[in-house]
Write a protein that holds these residues in place. Sequence first.
Motif, PDB file in Angstrom:
ATOM      1  N   LEU A  90       0.843  -1.194   0.000  1.00 49.98           N
ATOM      2  CA  LEU A  90       0.000   0.000   0.000  1.00 49.98           C
ATOM      3  C   LEU A  90       0.876   1.241   0.000  1.00 49.98           C
ATOM      4  CD1 LEU A  90      -2.717   1.531   0.363  1.00 49.98           C
ATOM      5  CD2 LEU A  90      -2.398   1.277   2.816  1.00 49.98           C
ATOM      6  N   ASP A  91       0.657   2.101  -1.006  1.00 50.16           N
ATOM      7  CA  ASP A  91       1.479   3.307  -1.148  1.00 50.16           C
ATOM      8  C   ASP A  91       0.668   4.351  -1.904  1.00 50.16           C
ATOM      9  OD1 ASP A  91       3.524   5.149  -1.361  1.00 50.16           O
ATOM     10  OD2 ASP A  91       4.599   4.059  -2.927  1.00 50.16           O
ATOM     11  N   LEU A  92       0.520   5.531  -1.318  1.00 53.93           N
ATOM     12  CA  LEU A  92      -0.218   6.611  -1.970  1.00 53.93           C
ATOM     13  C   LEU A  92       0.696   7.769  -2.382  1.00 53.93           C
ATOM     14  CD1 LEU A  92      -3.482   6.664   0.168  1.00 53.93           C
ATOM     15  CD2 LEU A  92      -3.062   5.548  -2.023  1.00 53.93           C
ATOM     16  N   ARG A  93       2.013   7.576  -2.217  1.00 54.28           N
ATOM     17  CA  ARG A  93       2.958   8.606  -2.658  1.00 54.28           C
ATOM     18  C   ARG A  93       3.081   8.606  -4.183  1.00 54.28           C
ATOM     19  NH1 ARG A  93       6.403  11.380  -0.170  1.00 54.28           N
ATOM     20  NH2 ARG A  93       7.994  11.153  -1.766  1.00 54.28           N
ATOM     21  N   VAL A  94       3.280   9.785  -4.725  1.00 48.78           N
ATOM     22  CA  VAL A  94       3.482   9.930  -6.162  1.00 48.78           C
ATOM     23  C   VAL A  94       4.946  10.233  -6.422  1.00 48.78           C
ATOM     24  CG1 VAL A  94       3.062  11.519  -8.083  1.00 48.78           C
ATOM     25  CG2 VAL A  94       1.156  10.699  -6.742  1.00 48.78           C
ATOM     26  N   GLU A  95       5.512   9.533  -7.378  1.00 43.20           N
ATOM     27  CA  GLU A  95       6.830   9.897  -7.903  1.00 43.20           C
ATOM     28  C   GLU A  95       6.595  10.601  -9.240  1.00 43.20           C
ATOM     29  OE1 GLU A  95      10.249   9.556  -7.078  1.00 43.20           O
ATOM     30  OE2 GLU A  95       9.563   9.094  -5.052  1.00 43.20           O
ATOM     31  N   ARG A  96       5.922   9.886 -10.141  1.00 47.48           N
ATOM     32  CA  ARG A  96       5.575  10.448 -11.453  1.00 47.48           C
ATOM     33  C   ARG A  96       4.385   9.652 -11.995  1.00 47.48           C
ATOM     34  NH1 ARG A  96      10.040  12.191 -14.804  1.00 47.48           N
ATOM     35  NH2 ARG A  96       9.029  14.074 -15.506  1.00 47.48           N
ATOM     36  N   MET A  97       3.278  10.348 -12.266  1.00 46.03           N
ATOM     37  CA  MET A  97       2.086   9.700 -12.814  1.00 46.03           C
ATOM     38  C   MET A  97       2.215   9.637 -14.335  1.00 46.03           C
ATOM     39  SD  MET A  97      -0.902  11.515 -10.507  1.00 46.03           S
ATOM     40  CE  MET A  97      -0.241  13.185 -10.518  1.00 46.03           C
ATOM     41  N   LYS A  98       1.497   8.678 -14.924  1.00 43.20           N
ATOM     42  CA  LYS A  98       1.561   8.535 -16.377  1.00 43.20           C
ATOM     43  C   LYS A  98       0.215   8.043 -16.917  1.00 43.20           C
ATOM     44  CE  LYS A  98       4.100   6.592 -20.140  1.00 43.20           C
ATOM     45  NZ  LYS A  98       5.042   5.696 -20.664  1.00 43.20           N
ATOM     46  N   LEU A  99      -0.262   8.726 -17.968  1.00 47.35           N
ATOM     47  CA  LEU A  99      -1.499   8.308 -18.637  1.00 47.35           C
ATOM     48  C   LEU A  99      -1.235   7.117 -19.538  1.00 47.35           C
ATOM     49  CD1 LEU A  99      -3.041  11.707 -19.791  1.00 47.35           C
ATOM     50  CD2 LEU A  99      -4.127  10.044 -18.277  1.00 47.35           C
ATOM     51  N   SER A 100      -2.251   6.262 -19.689  1.00 49.19           N
ATOM     52  CA  SER A 100      -2.160   5.175 -20.657  1.00 49.19           C
ATOM     53  C   SER A 100      -2.231   5.775 -22.058  1.00 49.19           C
ATOM     54  CB  SER A 100      -3.311   4.177 -20.447  1.00 49.19           C
ATOM     55  OG  SER A 100      -4.559   4.823 -20.659  1.00 49.19           O
ATOM     56  N   LYS A 101      -1.836   5.002 -23.057  1.00 42.99           N
ATOM     57  CA  LYS A 101      -1.838   5.517 -24.433  1.00 42.99           C
ATOM     58  C   LYS A 101      -3.220   5.985 -24.871  1.00 42.99           C
ATOM     59  CE  LYS A 101       2.228   3.233 -26.084  1.00 42.99           C
ATOM     60  NZ  LYS A 101       2.984   2.929 -27.254  1.00 42.99           N
ATOM     61  N   ASP A 102      -4.272   5.279 -24.448  1.00 42.69           N
ATOM     62  CA  ASP A 102      -5.634   5.677 -24.835  1.00 42.69           C
ATOM     63  C   ASP A 102      -6.237   6.718 -23.880  1.00 42.69           C
ATOM     64  OD1 ASP A 102      -6.232   4.183 -22.575  1.00 42.69           O
ATOM     65  OD2 ASP A 102      -7.509   2.740 -23.620  1.00 42.69           O
ATOM     66  N   LYS A 103      -5.481   7.128 -22.883  1.00 51.70           N
ATOM     67  CA  LYS A 103      -5.859   8.164 -21.916  1.00 51.70           C
ATOM     68  C   LYS A 103      -7.111   7.828 -21.095  1.00 51.70           C
ATOM     69  CE  LYS A 103      -3.660  12.066 -24.184  1.00 51.70           C
ATOM     70  NZ  LYS A 103      -3.793  13.464 -24.579  1.00 51.70           N
ATOM     71  N   THR A 104      -7.380   6.551 -20.919  1.00 55.32           N
ATOM     72  CA  THR A 104      -8.525   6.158 -20.087  1.00 55.32           C
ATOM     73  C   THR A 104      -8.088   5.729 -18.691  1.00 55.32           C
ATOM     74  OG1 THR A 104      -8.450   3.871 -20.863  1.00 55.32           O
ATOM     75  CG2 THR A 104      -9.887   5.403 -22.084  1.00 55.32           C
ATOM     76  N   ALA A 105      -6.765   5.586 -18.497  1.00 53.60           N
ATOM     77  CA  ALA A 105      -6.242   5.149 -17.206  1.00 53.60           C
ATOM     78  C   ALA A 105      -5.010   5.978 -16.847  1.00 53.60           C
ATOM     79  CB  ALA A 105      -5.888   3.667 -17.247  1.00 53.60           C
ATOM     80  N   LEU A 106      -4.773   6.078 -15.547  1.00 52.69           N
ATOM     81  CA  LEU A 106      -3.636   6.826 -15.035  1.00 52.69           C
ATOM     82  C   LEU A 106      -2.859   5.939 -14.075  1.00 52.69           C
ATOM     83  CD1 LEU A 106      -2.096   9.535 -14.588  1.00 52.69           C
ATOM     84  CD2 LEU A 106      -3.737  10.008 -12.757  1.00 52.69           C
ATOM     85  N   ALA A 107      -1.603   5.654 -14.421  1.00 50.96           N
ATOM     86  CA  ALA A 107      -0.724   4.933 -13.505  1.00 50.96           C
ATOM     87  C   ALA A 107      -0.315   5.944 -12.445  1.00 50.96           C
ATOM     88  CB  ALA A 107       0.479   4.376 -14.239  1.00 50.96           C
ATOM     89  N   TYR A 108      -0.922   5.845 -11.284  1.00 54.35           N
ATOM     90  CA  TYR A 108      -0.709   6.797 -10.194  1.00 54.35           C
ATOM     91  C   TYR A 108       0.670   6.581  -9.571  1.00 54.35           C
ATOM     92  CZ  TYR A 108      -1.720   9.405  -5.921  1.00 54.35           C
ATOM     93  OH  TYR A 108      -1.684  10.296  -4.884  1.00 54.35           O
ATOM     94  N   ASN A 109       0.985   5.321  -9.343  1.00 53.77           N
ATOM     95  CA  ASN A 109       2.308   4.901  -8.854  1.00 53.77           C
ATOM     96  C   ASN A 109       2.407   3.392  -9.077  1.00 53.77           C
ATOM     97  OD1 ASN A 109       0.866   3.697  -6.741  1.00 53.77           O
ATOM     98  ND2 ASN A 109       1.396   5.279  -5.249  1.00 53.77           N
ATOM     99  N   GLY A 110       3.418   2.742  -8.530  1.00 49.58           N
ATOM    100  CA  GLY A 110       3.581   1.301  -8.724  1.00 49.58           C
ATOM    101  C   GLY A 110       2.512   0.467  -8.045  1.00 49.58           C
ATOM    102  N   TYR A 111       1.785   1.059  -7.124  1.00 50.18           N
ATOM    103  CA  TYR A 111       0.748   0.350  -6.373  1.00 50.18           C
ATOM    104  C   TYR A 111      -0.643   0.539  -6.967  1.00 50.18           C
ATOM    105  CZ  TYR A 111      -2.733  -0.207  -2.646  1.00 50.18           C
ATOM    106  OH  TYR A 111      -3.847  -0.543  -1.921  1.00 50.18           O
ATOM    107  N   LEU A 112      -0.904   1.709  -7.547  1.00 41.77           N
ATOM    108  CA  LEU A 112      -2.279   2.079  -7.888  1.00 41.77           C
ATOM    109  C   LEU A 112      -2.412   2.627  -9.303  1.00 41.77           C
ATOM    110  CD1 LEU A 112      -5.167   2.431  -6.664  1.00 41.77           C
ATOM    111  CD2 LEU A 112      -4.451   4.731  -5.990  1.00 41.77           C
ATOM    112  N   THR A 113      -3.447   2.152  -9.991  1.00 39.65           N
ATOM    113  CA  THR A 113      -3.828   2.692 -11.300  1.00 39.65           C
ATOM    114  C   THR A 113      -5.277   3.134 -11.194  1.00 39.65           C
ATOM    115  OG1 THR A 113      -2.305   1.242 -12.478  1.00 39.65           O
ATOM    116  CG2 THR A 113      -4.135   2.151 -13.757  1.00 39.65           C
TER     117      THR A 113
END
Length: 189
Positions: A90-113
């Motif tokens: 469980l981790d809610l810290r952000v290092e760098r977020m990234k959108l998916s190619k189709d922009k329907t999802a956001l990789a928030y961090n290694g724990y959460l999308t």
Amino acid sequence: DWALEQFKTHYPRAKLTKRDIFHYVYAALHHPEYREKYAANLRRELPRIPLAPDFAAFAGAGKKLAELHIGYESQKEYKLKRVETPGAKLDLRVERMKLSKDKTALAYNGYLTLEGIPPEVFEYRLGNRSALEWVIDQYRVERDKVDPEKVVSDPNRPDDEEYILRLVGQVVAVSAETVKLVKSLPPLG
């Protein structure tokens, strides 16, 4: 005062205030027809404000837009689907977020999308990018180029670990509502 007189002359039956004119202008500046017609001018000179047939509709929408944009941090979050990475801590810290190619999802961090970002969110733009893309770009940990272990900027809040997560949901909600309000505007005439 000058603008108030101009508007009162053009809309003699309306009881107008300076605040009404501000809201009218705010809505007009968001109108897609306006942004398209005056795109080249807006890069070089002050905006020209047209006098639309329905002042009240623009003033009302502008008031809602202003309230929405000023109070974005108090808006309810858009319900995005939270997908946790199996086995990840469980981790809610952000290092760098990234959108998916189709922009329907956001990789928030290694724990959460976060999934289920509606496409209209990207129609609300602040300059050359959407509000969500602006948040993704600004809310990231920046490290010293010489010493990568040294953090130069960290948007994470130790006193409120869910701040950035909540902000993403609020920006998605504000963007979707902005697009809805802008699409409901009557023609400029």
